[in-house]
Design a protein around this motif. Structure first.
Motif, PDB file in Angstrom:
ATOM      1  N   ASP A 195      -0.315  -7.721  25.296  1.00  0.00           N
ATOM      2  CA  ASP A 195      -0.030  -8.100  26.632  1.00  0.00           C
ATOM      3  C   ASP A 195       1.406  -7.305  27.054  1.00  0.00           C
ATOM      4  N   GLY A 196       2.051  -6.938  25.980  1.00  0.00           N
ATOM      5  CA  GLY A 196       3.325  -6.235  26.357  1.00  0.00           C
ATOM      6  C   GLY A 196       4.518  -6.943  25.896  1.00  0.00           C
ATOM      7  N   VAL A 197       4.495  -8.205  25.219  1.00  0.00           N
ATOM      8  CA  VAL A 197       5.531  -9.034  24.664  1.00  0.00           C
ATOM      9  C   VAL A 197       6.227  -8.288  23.533  1.00  0.00           C
ATOM     10  N   ALA A 198       7.581  -8.371  23.488  1.00  0.00           N
ATOM     11  CA  ALA A 198       8.259  -7.722  22.446  1.00  0.00           C
ATOM     12  C   ALA A 198       8.133  -8.669  21.376  1.00  0.00           C
ATOM     13  N   LEU A 199       8.305  -8.010  19.816  1.00  0.00           N
ATOM     14  CA  LEU A 199       8.342  -8.820  18.866  1.00  0.00           C
ATOM     15  C   LEU A 199       9.330  -9.781  18.691  1.00  0.00           C
ATOM     16  N   LYS A 200      10.443  -9.458  19.319  1.00  0.00           N
ATOM     17  CA  LYS A 200      11.579 -10.423  19.230  1.00  0.00           C
ATOM     18  C   LYS A 200      11.268 -11.486  20.252  1.00  0.00           C
ATOM     19  N   ASP A 226       3.933 -18.089  24.967  1.00  0.00           N
ATOM     20  CA  ASP A 226       3.536 -18.341  26.248  1.00  0.00           C
ATOM     21  C   ASP A 226       1.820 -18.528  26.031  1.00  0.00           C
ATOM     22  N   VAL A 227       1.238 -19.804  25.752  1.00  0.00           N
ATOM     23  CA  VAL A 227       0.011 -20.139  25.342  1.00  0.00           C
ATOM     24  C   VAL A 227      -0.715 -19.341  26.251  1.00  0.00           C
ATOM     25  N   ASP A 228      -0.485 -19.877  27.804  1.00  0.00           N
ATOM     26  CA  ASP A 228      -1.404 -19.266  28.954  1.00  0.00           C
ATOM     27  C   ASP A 228      -1.751 -18.044  28.907  1.00  0.00           C
ATOM     28  N   ARG A 229      -0.504 -17.204  28.647  1.00  0.00           N
ATOM     29  CA  ARG A 229      -0.620 -15.770  28.585  1.00  0.00           C
ATOM     30  C   ARG A 229      -1.513 -15.389  27.407  1.00  0.00           C
ATOM     31  N   ALA A 230      -1.353 -16.087  26.254  1.00  0.00           N
ATOM     32  CA  ALA A 230      -2.018 -15.534  25.289  1.00  0.00           C
ATOM     33  C   ALA A 230      -3.548 -15.941  25.307  1.00  0.00           C
ATOM     34  N   PHE A 231      -3.932 -16.805  25.821  1.00  0.00           N
ATOM     35  CA  PHE A 231      -5.149 -17.180  26.088  1.00  0.00           C
ATOM     36  C   PHE A 231      -5.903 -16.180  27.105  1.00  0.00           C
ATOM     37  N   LYS A 232      -5.255 -16.007  28.112  1.00  0.00           N
ATOM     38  CA  LYS A 232      -5.652 -14.791  29.077  1.00  0.00           C
ATOM     39  C   LYS A 232      -6.090 -13.433  28.231  1.00  0.00           C
ATOM     40  N   SER A 233      -4.866 -13.403  27.655  1.00  0.00           N
ATOM     41  CA  SER A 233      -5.106 -11.891  26.716  1.00  0.00           C
ATOM     42  C   SER A 233      -6.345 -11.954  25.744  1.00  0.00           C
ATOM     43  N   LEU A 234      -6.413 -12.818  25.121  1.00  0.00           N
ATOM     44  CA  LEU A 234      -7.481 -13.241  24.344  1.00  0.00           C
ATOM     45  C   LEU A 234      -8.870 -12.912  25.049  1.00  0.00           C
ATOM     46  N   SER A 235      -8.932 -13.795  26.168  1.00  0.00           N
ATOM     47  CA  SER A 235     -10.108 -13.802  27.049  1.00  0.00           C
ATOM     48  C   SER A 235     -10.491 -12.068  27.294  1.00  0.00           C
ATOM     49  N   TRP A 254      -1.487  -3.441  18.242  1.00  0.00           N
ATOM     50  CA  TRP A 254      -2.277  -4.310  19.130  1.00  0.00           C
ATOM     51  C   TRP A 254      -2.711  -4.070  20.240  1.00  0.00           C
ATOM     52  N   PRO A 255      -1.743  -3.331  21.070  1.00  0.00           N
ATOM     53  CA  PRO A 255      -2.428  -2.949  22.546  1.00  0.00           C
ATOM     54  C   PRO A 255      -3.729  -1.756  22.101  1.00  0.00           C
ATOM     55  N   ASP A 256      -3.793  -1.033  21.156  1.00  0.00           N
ATOM     56  CA  ASP A 256      -5.025  -0.215  20.741  1.00  0.00           C
ATOM     57  C   ASP A 256      -5.980  -1.048  20.478  1.00  0.00           C
ATOM     58  N   PHE A 257      -5.610  -2.135  19.601  1.00  0.00           N
ATOM     59  CA  PHE A 257      -6.948  -3.109  19.340  1.00  0.00           C
ATOM     60  C   PHE A 257      -7.469  -3.540  20.589  1.00  0.00           C
ATOM     61  N   TRP A 258      -6.705  -4.004  21.604  1.00  0.00           N
ATOM     62  CA  TRP A 258      -7.169  -4.636  22.911  1.00  0.00           C
ATOM     63  C   TRP A 258      -7.806  -3.464  23.729  1.00  0.00           C
TER      64      TRP A 258
END
Lengths: 351, 279, 358
Positions: C191-196, C202-211, C159-163
């Motif tokens: 954005d660097g969060v581990a799978l576990k 973290d919804v805020d962080r997720a949307f920032k990453s999506l942006s 996913w980091p590649d995808f981004w």
């Protein structure tokens, strides 16, 4: 001011030729009617003059100018249409102003001319009305005002009075005639109403099957039709079949009938005489000119005239119009009578 | 002969019954029921403020209107000449063109929309052609964005425009145009001063119909639009499907319905007037 | 119609009574729906239905004489049906999420594991079964890419590649809110969060990453069919997609591939509607579906992983490799926390709407 000349105008639609090599000269300021039954080509001729229809061959001249290929807008004509063609989305003022505004005349000039035209057709005060708030006669006046407002030299009218009732029609005939002669415009007027043509025209062109059957002044074509068609089309006509025997024309019952201007080359023909030229008298009374004995078949009182139909033999009826007067004795059906007319009042036609 | 008031209503009764059963009752019931489920007036007011005050809905309403307006404009620009041609044609040619306009509407809207997707895709027919002609270097983005929505919706709604305009144009007395020409008007003047004004009520009617249909559109923008081409109907659907938030959906429905009814009342008033003047 | 004016005033539940009756009309019109010897199953429709008919429904009918009627219904429809008390549908075959919603509303009947005659409950993977729900298969959302665009090893592999739209340029797709669970997990992984450590998200962080990746996203897909189409038509060159959908178009020769890295495991489950007219028949159908041989049939066809561990033995090992949840790929996966989504979906839906229009 402009005359109109048609030179061998021809128009066909597919295999059907509707106008066949028509030629005529219409003088400047002349009121000419194209008269004929429907399908005779009169409207097509008018459309070619207007430019809505392009001639297959022949020329149209306005004065000395060849306009045959000119689009309608450049022919500078005034036009009155059969259905008036009043723009429903414009009020009377803007309808009348239309020919001026499309030519981009200055506003005050437009107002001045529209006012004049409205006065001329006696419509002042109706400027803000719309077409369907007007009576038939008023709509007709709007159409007329619109046709003259740009002061065209030539006006074309296509059965403009067809939709009006009889009294109004007569009144409008007079007005159109009066206005057009006052303005000195050349008018080409299409109608199928022979009375209208006779009333208004300087000359009448009677059309038949795309040709001009006869062209002449109203009285001339009425009194001296050159064909059975013209004779019949311009009002009531008696057409008595005759055969020439030993140089003399003989009608029903072998009666000799004299014609002032005989056409000795005709072996058979029809003697033409208008009903009002016929006199009715009691059988045996001495008469002048031609006479035929007969029996009254019917009598109709039409107001100013009494129309009598007299059977002069098994096949031929003669119509006689007698002017109403104080001394008139009404004939009765079944009476034995004789009809008579002067040789100068009749002539012989082919057919 | 004028019908009596009673018989007029009787004639209307089946249509009214059908409309009530299939539309009026369900929608009133949906809206009233959804809102009543919130409790009292203050709760409804609160939900209204929350729902209609959110930036998402404000933007969506704006989006919806911009898209509908654009579609209406394109439908008019394309539809006007088409209708004109149609009103001029006769016989077989007329039937052919009419069938071409109407026939696609016998196939499902989804199939038609997919057909557009084949045409407009990055490797679709349009881009292939433009690329092979050397007119462009990179495929144009015609799909999954506003362009795609406009193209798709314009196509779908065009017949409503064409048929409305056609009716208006067919009613124009062609002799009036000839008369105008005879009075000195050039073709453009004939159009501007006579034909256009005489068909203006058709233009307005067509635009209102297309706009009204467009603001409620769902399938085409959902399939052909990009991420931000959200329209009202899609938002309403989402509220129900994802959040089961019926009151919010009901409030949005009210907004959509209000816009539609407002426009319709303009349309019918206008129609009545033009009818009275007998154009 | 059971609608009442009193009901309209009293509660949303009552109000929905009539609505569900209307919504349920299609089933009633099927005529046979309420007759005995039937099971009415909610399915996702499309190709899925064909595969299930061939591998499950028809053999079941042959074995028991019970007819299976598949119907389509959205979650909202199911909920409305339940809340109205007009349940005219027996078995629900859908994602874990909607079933959790229904379970929380008390809309489900416990699965009668004790009555199973054909399948053994102990063979079903432990975390795949619960009192009210049993998994028919597991599927995965994977990272797919176009092999014409990305040749050899030079493809996005996580996913980091995808981004990273500079390193791997081209139009992309991710799941839309309409799927119920947009790809916030992948945004966090990128954005660097581990799978576990993903949940709670973290919804805020997720949307920032999506942006950040948003400009490269052509389209957020809302159906499996759309995602497959976007990949096949090369409208997008990389994206998240269900592995079964992807495999189907890959098998037809589309120049596509995918990585098992950082894939998300999700469960498709069946459950029985409470008060459904044919509970016994539905229980029978579940028993039938859970057999290793039956699961092997549809699992292989769908490329989704059976819940019955014994089924793997009956599937071609090459096909097992293409299934999620197999031993070789299991450690590259995380299991979607559906319960978290059920708790947070409304809020995220609102957030999503503003974000997508922003």
């Amino acid at each position: 001011m402009s005359s109109v000349t048609l030179e061998k105008l021809t128009k066909s639609y597919g295999s059907e030729t509707v106008v066949r090599s028509i030629s005529m000269d219409i003088a400047q300021g002349e009121f000419l009617s194209l008269l004929g039954p429907s399908g005779s080509g009169k409207t097509t001729t008018l459309s070619m003059i207007a430019g809505f229809v392009t001639a297959d061959s022949g020329r149209i001249l306005f004065g000395a100018k060849d306009v045959t290929r000119l689009p309608p807008r450049d022919r500078k004509l005034g036009m009155v249409f059969q259905n008036y063609a009043i723009f429903p989305h414009l009020d009377v003022f803007n309808n009348v102003a239309f020919p001026l505004t499309v030519r981009r005349l200055p506003k005050d000039e437009v107002e001045k001319r529209v006012r004049q035209a409205m006065e001329m057709v006696r419509l002042t005060g109706f400027e803000t009305r719309y077409g369907k708030q007007l009576s038939g006669g008023q709509q007709q006046r709007v159409a007329l005002a619109r046709a003259i407002v740009a002061q065209p030299e030539i006006i074309l009218m296509d059965e403009p009075l067809g939709a009006l009732d009889k009294n109004l029609r007569y009144q409008m005939q007079m007005e159109i005639k009066e206005i057009s002669s006052r303005l000195g415009m050349t008018v080409i007027y299409v109608t199928h109403d022979q009375e209208e043509a006779l009333t208004m025209s300087d000359r009448i062109a009677i059309m038949e099957n795309g040709r001009i059957a006869q062209l002449g002044a109203p009285r001339d074509v009425y009194e001296h039709p050159e064909s059975v068609f013209v004779a019949r089309f311009l009002g009531e006509a008696n057409l008595v079949p005759v055969k020439r025997l030993d140089g003399i024309l003989r009608g029903p019952g072998g009666n000799a009938l004299r014609v002032e201007k005989d056409r000795s080359q005709l072996a058979t023909g029809k003697i033409f005489v208008r009903p009002e030229k016929i006199r009715l008298s009691s059988a045996g009374e001495p008469v002048d000119g031609n006479f035929l004995p007969g029996k009254i078949r019917s009598v109709a009182f039409l107001g100013n005239v009494v129309r009598t139909e007299i059977a002069v033999d098994d096949e031929v009826d003669i119509v006689c119009d007698t002017a109403n007067s104080d001394r008139l004795v009404m004939p009765k059906a079944g009476d034995l009578v004789q009809v008579s007319w002067l040789p100068s009042a009749c002539h012989v036609l082919e057919g | 002969m004028p019908l009596g008031r009673l018989s007029q209503w009787l004639l209307l009764a089946p249509a009214l019954a059908l409309l009530s059963a299939l539309f009026l009752v369900p929608i009133v019931w949906f809206i009233a029921g959804s809102l009543a489920s919130l409790g009292g007036a203050s709760e409804i007011w609160g939900e209204t403020q929350r729902t209609l005050g959110s930036t998402a809905i404000v933007k969506t309403i704006l989006n919806t209107n911009v898209i509908a307006l654009t579609v209406t404009l394109f439908a008019l620009l394309l539809g006007y000449p088409m209708s004109f041609a149609l009103s001029r044609l006769k016989g077989a040619a007329f039937t052919l063109v009419l069938v071409c306009i109407v026939l696609p509407y016998f196939t499902s809207i989804i199939v038609r929309t997919y057909a557009w997707m084949v045409l407009l895709g990055r490797r679709g027919i349009v881009n292939d052609m433009l690329l092979s002609l050397g007119l462009i270097d990179q495929p144009l983005a015609l799909l999954y964005n506003r362009t795609g929505v406009i193209i798709g919706m314009t196509y779908v709604l065009l017949p409503y425009m064409v048929l409305t305009l056609y009716a208006a144009m067919k009613a124009v007395d062609m002799r009036l145009l000839q008369a105008a020409e005879g009075m000195g008007a050039r073709p453009f003047e004939v159009f501007r001063r006579v034909f256009l004004p005489l068909t203006m009520h058709g233009v307005l009617a067509g635009c209102l119909i297309v706009f009204i249909l467009a603001i409620g559109y769902f399938i085409t923008p959902a399939l052909m639009g990009g991420p931000s081409d959200m329209m009202m109907a899609m938002l309403i659907e989402r509220e129900i499907e994802l959040s089961q938030n019926w009151p919010a959906a009901a409030l949005m429905t009210i907004v959509l319905l209000a816009i539609t009814l407002a426009l319709y009342s303009i349309y019918s008033r206008f129609n009545d007037q033009s009818g009275a003047e007998g154009f | 119609m059971t609608m009442s004016l009193k009901g309209m005033r009293s509660s949303r539940r009552q109000f929905l009574v009539g609505g569900a009756t209307l919504l349920a009309a299609p089933y009633v019109l099927k005529g046979k729906a309420l007759a005995a010897g039937q099971v009415i199953v909610r399915t996702p429709g499309g190709v899925y239905d064909e595969i299930m008919r061939k591998n499950v429904y028809d053999p079941f009918t042959e074995a028991t004489g019970i007819t299976v009627v598949p119907v389509a219904a959205t979650v909202a429809k199911l909920l409305a049906m339940f809340e109205s008390g007009n349940v005219e549908l027996d078995l629900i075959d859908t994602g874990e999420g909607p079933l959790i919603q229904l379970e929380r509303k008390g809309a489900l009947t416990p699965i009668d594991y004790g009555s199973w005659k054909l399948s053994k409950p102990e063979n079903i993977t432990e975390e795949y079964k619960s009192e009210f729900r049993v998994t028919d298969f597991a599927y995965a959302t994977v990272l797919a890419y176009n092999t014409d665009t990305f040749k050899g090893d030079a493809h996005p592999d996580n996913w980091p590649d995808f981004w990273d739209a500079e390193k791997f340029p081209g139009p992309r797709m991710l799941a839309d809110m309409a799927t119920g669970t947009p790809n916030l997990e992948f945004a966090l992984i990128a954005d660097g969060v581990a799978l576990k450590d993903l949940y709670p998200l973290d919804v805020d962080r997720a949307f920032k990453s999506l942006s950040r990746i948003r400009p490269a996203i052509t389209r957020f897909w809302d159906t499996g069919a759309l995602s497959a189409q976007l990949m096949t038509d090369a409208e997008v060159v990389t994206g998240s997609i269900w592995n079964g959908r992807l495999q189907a178009v890959m098998d037809k020769g589309a120049p596509l591939s995918f990585t098992w890295n950082q894939h998300m495991l999700q469960l498709q489950q069946v459950a029985i509607f409470k008060d459904s007219p044919n509970v016994a028949e539905a229980q029978q159908l579940i028993d039938f579906m859970m057999q290793p041989s039956v699961q092997a049939g549809y699992g292989a066809a769908l490329r989704y992983s059976p819940s019955n561990t014994k089924a793997f033995d009956l599937i071609d090992p090459k096909i097992v490799e293409q299934m999620p949840g197999n031993p070789a790929t299991r450690d590259k996966a995380f299991v979607q926390n559906v319960a978290w989504w059920e708790d947070n979906r409304d809020a995220i839906n609102k957030r999503w709407s503003s974000w997508i229009l922003g």
